[in-house]
Design an enzyme around this catalytic site. Structure first.
Site: not given
Length: 267
Positions: A39, A65, A92, A161, A165, A196, A198
């Site tokens: 990350d 990165d 992810n 987005y 995806k 979700v 998050t």
């Protein structure tokens, strides 16, 4: 009897510092895998690794990165050095910037393309190179990409987005085909997560209000629930368990798929 035991497998999870990535890293570790958390968020990433170690897992952190080829080379090398191999890569890391089509900022779109598309492409490139015969790991394995339910259905406010995806979905299938035809021994699949709660998921609901697509956060969530046959939001564990399945021998004859983990929303 099929097994979800990942003992002896080495896993690299991008965007693994928090949220869904941290949940996937934890689930992989609890299934017996050694885990490299990758990350840009160094402090949070190291905290996630510390928590995994306290649970008895073998885990390490690398700053990565996903848009940088040099970082990918270093991240793979560090994984091999720290864990001794690589059998599972989870792409992810991703970002979401909401906008109506009439208001799209080209720089926001380019940023999403860079992280969500170029980042996954580089992950596929370096993961396949490492895991194929003759690679630095060379034992085969699997790659799991995180797509989205928005790649399967139309949702307002997230055209950019959704496009990125959808690209992840297509790259997944082509990577699986190339890997099979060229004898790499690497299965490649993706997951379509539903919403979700998050930081990213909550931010998306907030954006729907700001864009005038819902009168309130509660209304935005109710709209999602109304489109979800199982009648609830997704949980991190729902997505993490699906990733463990795709990494395990239970999915040994599965490649090139997009697995909906969305409560039926995308059907």
């Amino acid at each position: 009897m099929t097994s979800y035991n990942l003992k002896g497998r080495r896993v690299l999870v991008t965007g693994g510092a928090r949220g869904l990535g941290a949940g996937i890293a934890g689930a992989m570790a609890r299934a017996g895998a050694d885990v490299m958390v990758a990350d840009l968020l160094e402090e949070e990433g190291r905290a996630t690794v510390s928590a995994l170690r306290k649970e008895g897992a073998r885990a390490a952190f690398v700053k990565l990165d996903v848009t940088s080829e040099a970082d990918w080379e270093r991240g793979i090398a560090r994984t091999l050095e720290e864990l001794g191999g690589l059998e599972v890569l989870v792409n992810n890391a991703g970002i979401e910037i909401s906008a109506l089509l009439v208001d799209i900022d080209p720089e926001d779109l380019r940023r999403m393309l860079d992280v969500n598309v170029v980042g996954v492409a580089l992950g596929l490139k370096h993961g396949l190179r490492a895991m194929r015969p003759g690679g630095k790991a060379g034992a085969g394995g699997c790659i799991i990409n995180l797509s989205s339910v928005s790649a399967t259905i139309a949702l307002p406010g997230i055209a950019g987005y959704s496009g990125t995806k959808s690209a992840v979905d297509r790259m997944t299938r082509i990577a699986a085909l190339e890997s099979g035809k060229l004898g790499y021994g690497v299965r490649v699949n993706c997951i379509y997560p539903g919403l979700v709660p998050t930081a990213m998921g909550t931010g998306l609901a907030e954006s729907m209000v700001k864009l005038g697509l819902a009168p309130s956060m509660d209304a935005a969530v109710r709209d999602i629930l109304g489109q979800t046959p199982l009648g609830r939001l997704g949980e991190v564990s729902d997505m993490a368990d699906a990733a463990v399945f795709l990494a395990s021998d239970a999915s040994r004859f599965i490649t090139g798929i997009g697995l909906p983990v969305d409560g039926g929303m995308g059907m």
